[in-house]
Write a protein that holds these residues in place. Structure first.
Motif, PDB file in Angstrom:
ATOM      1  N   PHE A 224       0.826  -1.206   0.000  1.00  0.00           N
ATOM      2  CA  PHE A 224       0.000   0.000   0.000  1.00  0.00           C
ATOM      3  C   PHE A 224       0.859   1.254   0.000  1.00  0.00           C
ATOM      4  O   PHE A 224       0.342   2.340  -0.076  1.00  0.00           O
ATOM      5  CB  PHE A 224      -0.904   0.017   1.222  1.00  0.00           C
ATOM      6  CG  PHE A 224      -1.488  -1.333   1.497  1.00  0.00           C
ATOM      7  CD1 PHE A 224      -2.469  -1.834   0.657  1.00  0.00           C
ATOM      8  CD2 PHE A 224      -1.021  -2.118   2.530  1.00  0.00           C
ATOM      9  CE1 PHE A 224      -2.986  -3.087   0.882  1.00  0.00           C
ATOM     10  CE2 PHE A 224      -1.544  -3.369   2.752  1.00  0.00           C
ATOM     11  CZ  PHE A 224      -2.526  -3.862   1.928  1.00  0.00           C
ATOM     12  N   GLY A 225       2.168   1.089   0.130  1.00  0.00           N
ATOM     13  CA  GLY A 225       3.045   2.257   0.165  1.00  0.00           C
ATOM     14  C   GLY A 225       2.712   3.216   1.288  1.00  0.00           C
ATOM     15  O   GLY A 225       3.063   4.382   1.258  1.00  0.00           O
ATOM     16  N   PHE A 267       0.948   8.731 -13.980  1.00  0.00           N
ATOM     17  CA  PHE A 267       0.872   7.799 -12.849  1.00  0.00           C
ATOM     18  C   PHE A 267      -0.153   6.751 -13.222  1.00  0.00           C
ATOM     19  O   PHE A 267      -0.892   6.907 -14.195  1.00  0.00           O
ATOM     20  CB  PHE A 267       0.402   8.523 -11.569  1.00  0.00           C
ATOM     21  CG  PHE A 267      -0.886   9.245 -11.788  1.00  0.00           C
ATOM     22  CD1 PHE A 267      -2.086   8.569 -11.683  1.00  0.00           C
ATOM     23  CD2 PHE A 267      -0.894  10.566 -12.184  1.00  0.00           C
ATOM     24  CE1 PHE A 267      -3.278   9.204 -11.949  1.00  0.00           C
ATOM     25  CE2 PHE A 267      -2.093  11.214 -12.457  1.00  0.00           C
ATOM     26  CZ  PHE A 267      -3.284  10.529 -12.343  1.00  0.00           C
ATOM     27  N   ASP A 268      -0.219   5.674 -12.482  1.00  0.00           N
ATOM     28  CA  ASP A 268      -1.366   4.783 -12.636  1.00  0.00           C
ATOM     29  C   ASP A 268      -1.773   4.142 -11.321  1.00  0.00           C
ATOM     30  O   ASP A 268      -2.815   4.463 -10.791  1.00  0.00           O
ATOM     31  CB  ASP A 268      -1.117   3.714 -13.707  1.00  0.00           C
ATOM     32  CG  ASP A 268      -2.415   3.009 -14.102  1.00  0.00           C
ATOM     33  OD1 ASP A 268      -3.469   3.662 -14.045  1.00  0.00           O
ATOM     34  OD2 ASP A 268      -2.389   1.829 -14.464  1.00  0.00           O
ATOM     35  N   CYS A 269      -0.932   3.268 -10.758  1.00  0.00           N
ATOM     36  CA  CYS A 269      -1.411   2.459  -9.628  1.00  0.00           C
ATOM     37  C   CYS A 269      -1.570   3.261  -8.339  1.00  0.00           C
ATOM     38  O   CYS A 269      -2.416   2.971  -7.531  1.00  0.00           O
ATOM     39  CB  CYS A 269      -0.482   1.265  -9.387  1.00  0.00           C
ATOM     40  SG  CYS A 269       1.030   1.686  -8.481  1.00  0.00           S
ATOM     41  N   ARG A 270      -0.755   4.267  -8.139  1.00  0.00           N
ATOM     42  CA  ARG A 270      -0.748   5.109  -6.939  1.00  0.00           C
ATOM     43  C   ARG A 270      -0.501   4.305  -5.667  1.00  0.00           C
ATOM     44  O   ARG A 270      -0.914   4.699  -4.583  1.00  0.00           O
ATOM     45  CB  ARG A 270      -2.059   5.886  -6.803  1.00  0.00           C
ATOM     46  CG  ARG A 270      -2.250   6.888  -7.933  1.00  0.00           C
ATOM     47  CD  ARG A 270      -3.533   7.678  -7.785  1.00  0.00           C
ATOM     48  NE  ARG A 270      -3.351   8.829  -6.921  1.00  0.00           N
ATOM     49  CZ  ARG A 270      -3.326  10.085  -7.366  1.00  0.00           C
ATOM     50  NH1 ARG A 270      -3.441  10.351  -8.632  1.00  0.00           N
ATOM     51  NH2 ARG A 270      -3.161  11.064  -6.533  1.00  0.00           N
ATOM     52  N   ARG A 271       0.157   3.179  -5.797  1.00  0.00           N
ATOM     53  CA  ARG A 271       0.542   2.450  -4.594  1.00  0.00           C
ATOM     54  C   ARG A 271       1.974   1.965  -4.686  1.00  0.00           C
ATOM     55  O   ARG A 271       2.356   1.012  -4.027  1.00  0.00           O
ATOM     56  CB  ARG A 271      -0.433   1.324  -4.301  1.00  0.00           C
ATOM     57  CG  ARG A 271      -0.616   0.332  -5.436  1.00  0.00           C
ATOM     58  CD  ARG A 271      -1.546  -0.797  -5.001  1.00  0.00           C
ATOM     59  NE  ARG A 271      -1.618  -1.816  -6.015  1.00  0.00           N
ATOM     60  CZ  ARG A 271      -2.619  -1.918  -6.899  1.00  0.00           C
ATOM     61  NH1 ARG A 271      -3.618  -1.064  -6.873  1.00  0.00           N
ATOM     62  NH2 ARG A 271      -2.617  -2.883  -7.792  1.00  0.00           N
ATOM     63  N   GLU A 273       3.827   0.514  -7.153  1.00  0.00           N
ATOM     64  CA  GLU A 273       4.279  -0.722  -7.790  1.00  0.00           C
ATOM     65  C   GLU A 273       4.399  -0.664  -9.303  1.00  0.00           C
ATOM     66  O   GLU A 273       5.094  -1.481  -9.888  1.00  0.00           O
ATOM     67  CB  GLU A 273       3.399  -1.900  -7.365  1.00  0.00           C
ATOM     68  CG  GLU A 273       1.921  -1.747  -7.679  1.00  0.00           C
ATOM     69  CD  GLU A 273       1.128  -3.012  -7.351  1.00  0.00           C
ATOM     70  OE1 GLU A 273       1.000  -3.319  -6.163  1.00  0.00           O
ATOM     71  OE2 GLU A 273       0.655  -3.673  -8.290  1.00  0.00           O
ATOM     72  N   CYS A 274       3.747   0.276 -10.005  1.00  0.00           N
ATOM     73  CA  CYS A 274       3.754   0.193 -11.472  1.00  0.00           C
ATOM     74  C   CYS A 274       4.940   0.912 -12.109  1.00  0.00           C
ATOM     75  O   CYS A 274       5.333   0.579 -13.223  1.00  0.00           O
ATOM     76  CB  CYS A 274       2.442   0.689 -12.056  1.00  0.00           C
ATOM     77  SG  CYS A 274       2.262   2.478 -12.139  1.00  0.00           S
ATOM     78  N   LEU A 276       5.091   4.064 -13.137  1.00  0.00           N
ATOM     79  CA  LEU A 276       4.762   5.121 -14.102  1.00  0.00           C
ATOM     80  C   LEU A 276       4.987   6.530 -13.564  1.00  0.00           C
ATOM     81  O   LEU A 276       5.186   7.453 -14.339  1.00  0.00           O
ATOM     82  CB  LEU A 276       3.303   4.978 -14.550  1.00  0.00           C
ATOM     83  CG  LEU A 276       3.108   4.052 -15.750  1.00  0.00           C
ATOM     84  CD1 LEU A 276       1.633   3.725 -15.934  1.00  0.00           C
ATOM     85  CD2 LEU A 276       3.654   4.698 -17.016  1.00  0.00           C
ATOM     86  N   CYS A 309       4.338   8.727  -6.125  1.00  0.00           N
ATOM     87  CA  CYS A 309       3.032   8.455  -5.506  1.00  0.00           C
ATOM     88  C   CYS A 309       3.189   8.042  -4.052  1.00  0.00           C
ATOM     89  O   CYS A 309       2.280   8.263  -3.255  1.00  0.00           O
ATOM     90  CB  CYS A 309       2.266   7.391  -6.287  1.00  0.00           C
ATOM     91  SG  CYS A 309       2.985   5.747  -6.264  1.00  0.00           S
TER      92      CYS A 309
END
Lengths: 336, 424
Positions: A224-225, A267-271, A273-274, A276, A309
């Protein structure tokens, strides 16, 4: 199936809210349109209202209640949260909320010779249903549940009753802290380790797993960062090329702060892991608290990039730099 | 309710599987120049049937391919005089502006008798049409593909009809790591997925740059380099500089030079440079015309090399076609699932964002406030929260509902926003 599901939003009614541990509430929701039962490891997204703004949060599904039509969540009121947990704790019986169908990013694989589930604190919410599923199928498993103190541990009574000797409690203030080396060694060959907990715990387990030469795919975790090596602090971020500078408050992400000051961010996942939302680090005064799972340990050490993110900066003193003072951190970056 | 619920703006987030919209206010290559002549060429651009022909004066014409009378395709008719077309059903004739010039069995022309005449520009060996508002059709907006007709370059290309959304081809070209896996026998190289890349963007362009220094050249490039430097067997510095122009044109500056001879600093005299020219024209939501060409800067007088490169690249692109059509079927077979976007998708994600902004601008939606991708969730959310959140934070319940709706809208554009609040 763990492909990325398209979200379907619907209404749900709050059926029950009760305190199940210090700062943790069990919240039961009844969706208006029942979906398939939430599989172990799944979560729902829920519309929340935070600081005068609508937003969305995700919570693991602890299990199904009623006649299998109600979703049980466990939510910890986090002092350092961005307000989502406060909204959740404000929910009352009868209220309506907007949620998605159960979404699966953390599926349980069946048929392994052995399993270890390792929960840290409120991370237990992602593993309760897995433990139940493994027990039902007669799998060989161990459920390790760690926390700072007993009063903070949600769903403890149920887990004790359900798993008996298979439950291994590691409680810091009772002198039984988690030993990650021992944890990893306890996973049989060909078995899997499922982890949900704060980032430092996950980092330690990942390191121990790699050191033991275990197969990376057999370590399963959800991220979840939301927790790093240090508590979040306010810091300053600058983009010299665009002439932008803004303060990132302790309860706002760098990505959100950059967007708010006018940077066009990808950005994409905002946690975390991706990969971006990666930005280039030009200079840092303080210490980067990466919190992502995209970069390798070596890339974290080099520190020439970060995932905005989730990554944050703390002061040199907080970060433990020799002779460091307590001035808030400052990071200069460049963006795509 | 919010303004985001009009049917036109209900859609899926741009980074996701089912995104397949295209702007109408754009130039799309409808055909190669040589395909448009004193014949009737039927095609479809952006879901619009179009008939193309050329006047005896050489000017290309693009008319709606449906007679004003009873919608019979004009492409089944014939050319008349220097610049007119005659419907093959009842003989109604139209001029290049689409105005009727002849009606059967009457001495007058009905005042409304006309078909739409699409703005047309012939440039860089393509015939471009503008399916949107003709008032906005500025020829200066035609993407610059000068390599196709410049004396310092030689090359040729083809058209592929692909059964996939044009955006999947844009995605494919914006991330060339796929070459290693899809084109392993020709242009693939392990360095492709191991090399770092940089992404930059402006309002209408995206650039992805990748350099691979001191590598063994893949077979395709080894041969090209040997055209200019026969017998060279050593390592090379290889580059791929992908330049996108919205909505769907990509020129890729590719090549290799003898390693260490200064190519990264700008001296390409010890190398060979190609430009892969790609422009994708949406035919329907799920199909497109892919017009491509490969231009080179070496051995310009060797037609045999032009042919070899055209056929070689054609074979390479066939490998893409197989994968892209399979991907489109995969998307349609999994309607409940979205893409998971990776770091390597950064270039494609920027193109999707730019395209979405163009579409939003055409629809007149305010992306800043609500996001045109709001969709059903926002509507549902607004209803729910009007009832659910009894105490307004000061601005009244309706305002709050709209706020929450916009939050969900924003979230649909930014999936999994807020996982940090997951209680950990």
């Amino acid at each position: 199936m763990a492909a990325t599901s398209a979200k379907r939003w619907g209404r749900a009614r709050v059926i029950d809210v009760c305190e199940v541990a210090q700062h943790v509430r069990r919240i039961v929701l009844e969706p208006e349109q029942p979906d398939v039962p939430a599989p172990p490891g799944s979560h729902i997204d829920i519309g929340v209202y935070v600081n005068g703004r609508a937003d969305v949060r995700s919570y693991s599904v602890v299990g199904m209640s009623g006649y299998g039509t109600e979703l049980v969540l466990g939510v910890q009121l986090a002092r350092q949260s961005r307000g989502g947990s406060a909204f959740m704790h404000g929910l009352r019986r009868g209220q309506e909320v907007s949620i998605t169908q159960p979404l699966q990013n953390f599926p349980l694989n069946y048929g392994r010779p052995g399993y270890v589930l390792a929960a840290g604190g409120i991370g237990v919410t992602a593993l309760v249903a897995m433990g139940r599923a493994l027990k039902t199928r007669g799998a060989d498993y161990r459920f390790v549940y760690g926390a700072r103190s007993r009063g903070l541990m949600a769903f403890l009574d149920e887990l004790v009753a359900e798993h008996g000797d298979r439950l291994d409690l590691r409680i810091d203030d009772e002198g039984g802290s988690l030993d990650v080396g021992e944890l990893v060694a306890g996973v049989p060959d060909g078995g899997e380790l499922y982890v949900c907990g704060p980032t430092p715990m996950l980092d330690a387990i990942k390191a121990a797993w790699a050191q033991a030469g275990r197969r990376p795919a057999d370590l399963r975790f959800e991220t979840f960062g939301s927790s790093g090596r240090f508590a979040p602090e306010a810091f300053t971020v600058r983009i010299p090329r665009l002439g932008l500078e803004t303060l990132v408050p302790h309860d706002v992400s760098m990505l959100e702060a950059l967007e708010a000051c006018g940077a066009d961010m990808m950005f994409d996942c905002r946690r975390g892991e991706c990969g971006l939302c990666e930005v280039k680090v030009l200079d840092v005064d303080g210490v980067i608290d990466h919190r992502d799972v995209f970069l390798s340990d070596e890339q974290h050490r080099v520190g020439d990039r970060l995932q905005c993110c989730v990554s944050r900066v703390v002061s040199a003193r907080t970060g433990g730099l020799a002779g460091g003072d307590g001035r808030p951190g400052v990071v200069s970056i460049d963006v795509p | 309710m919010t303004g985001s619920t009009s049917p036109a703006s209900i859609g899926r987030p741009t980074g996701h599987a089912s995104f397949r919209s295209f702007p109408l206010n754009a130039w799309y290559a409808a055909a190669w120049d040589h395909e448009v002549g004193r014949n009737l060429l039927a095609t479809t651009v952006a879901n619009r049937p179009i008939v193309l022909y050329r006047t005896t004066g050489g000017r290309p014409v693009a008319l709606a391919d449906a007679c004003w009378h009873r919608l019979a395709p004009l492409s089944m008719g014939k050319l008349r005089g220097d610049d007119e077309i005659m419907c093959g059903y009842h003989g109604i004739c139209y001029d290049p502006d689409g105005r009727a010039t002849f009606m059967p069995a009457q001495e007058t022309i009905n005042p409304s008798a006309s078909v739409h005449s699409f703005p047309v520009v012939e440039r860089h060996r393509y015939v471009w049409v503008w399916p949107g508002d003709p008032a906005l059709a500025d020829p200066a907006l035609v993407p610059d593909l000068y390599w196709n007709e410049h004396p310092d370059w030689a090359g040729d290309g083809k058209t592929i009809h692909v059964n996939c959304s044009y955006q999947l081809i844009v995605d494919n070209l914006m991330d060339l790591t796929h070459e290693q896996f899809v084109h392993g026998s020709s242009i693939g190289h392990d360095a492709l997925s191991e090399s770092e890349f940089t992404v930059t963007h402006t309002d209408r362009t995206v650039t992805v740059t990748k350099w691979m220094l001191g590598i063994e050249p893949p077979p395709f490039w080894k041969r090209n380099l040997q055209d200019r430097f026969p017998g060279y067997e050593g390592p090379v510095d290889r580059w791929q500089i992908i330049r996108y122009t919205a909505p769907s044109t990509i020129a890729i500056d590719v090549g290799v030079a003898k390693a260490g001879t200064g190519a990264p600093e700008g001296d390409r005299s010890q190398g060979v440079t190609g430009t892969v020219i790609n422009t994708m024209t949406p035919e329907t939501d799920n199909t497109c015309h892919y017009l491509w060409a490969f231009a080179r800067d070496w051995c310009l007088d060797k037609q045999v090399i032009t042919t070899r490169l055209r056929e070689g690249v054609s074979n390479v692109f066939f490998e893409d076609e197989l994968m892209l059509e399979a991907q489109q079927r995969g998307i349609e077979a999994n309607p409940d699932y979205d893409f998971y976007n990776l770091n390597i998708d950064a270039g494609s994600m920027w193109t999707r964002r730019i395209v979405q902004r163009m579409i939003d601008a055409e629809l007149g939606s305010d992306t800043g406030a609500v996001g045109a991708v709001a969709g059903h969730a926002a509507a549902a959310m607004a209803e729910v929260t009007a009832a659910a959140n009894a105490e307004p934070p000061g601005d009244g319940g309706a305002g709050q509902a709209a706020e929450v709706a916009s939050g969900v809208a924003r979230h649909r554009e930014q999936p999994t926003a807020g996982l940090m609040g997951r209680g950990l």
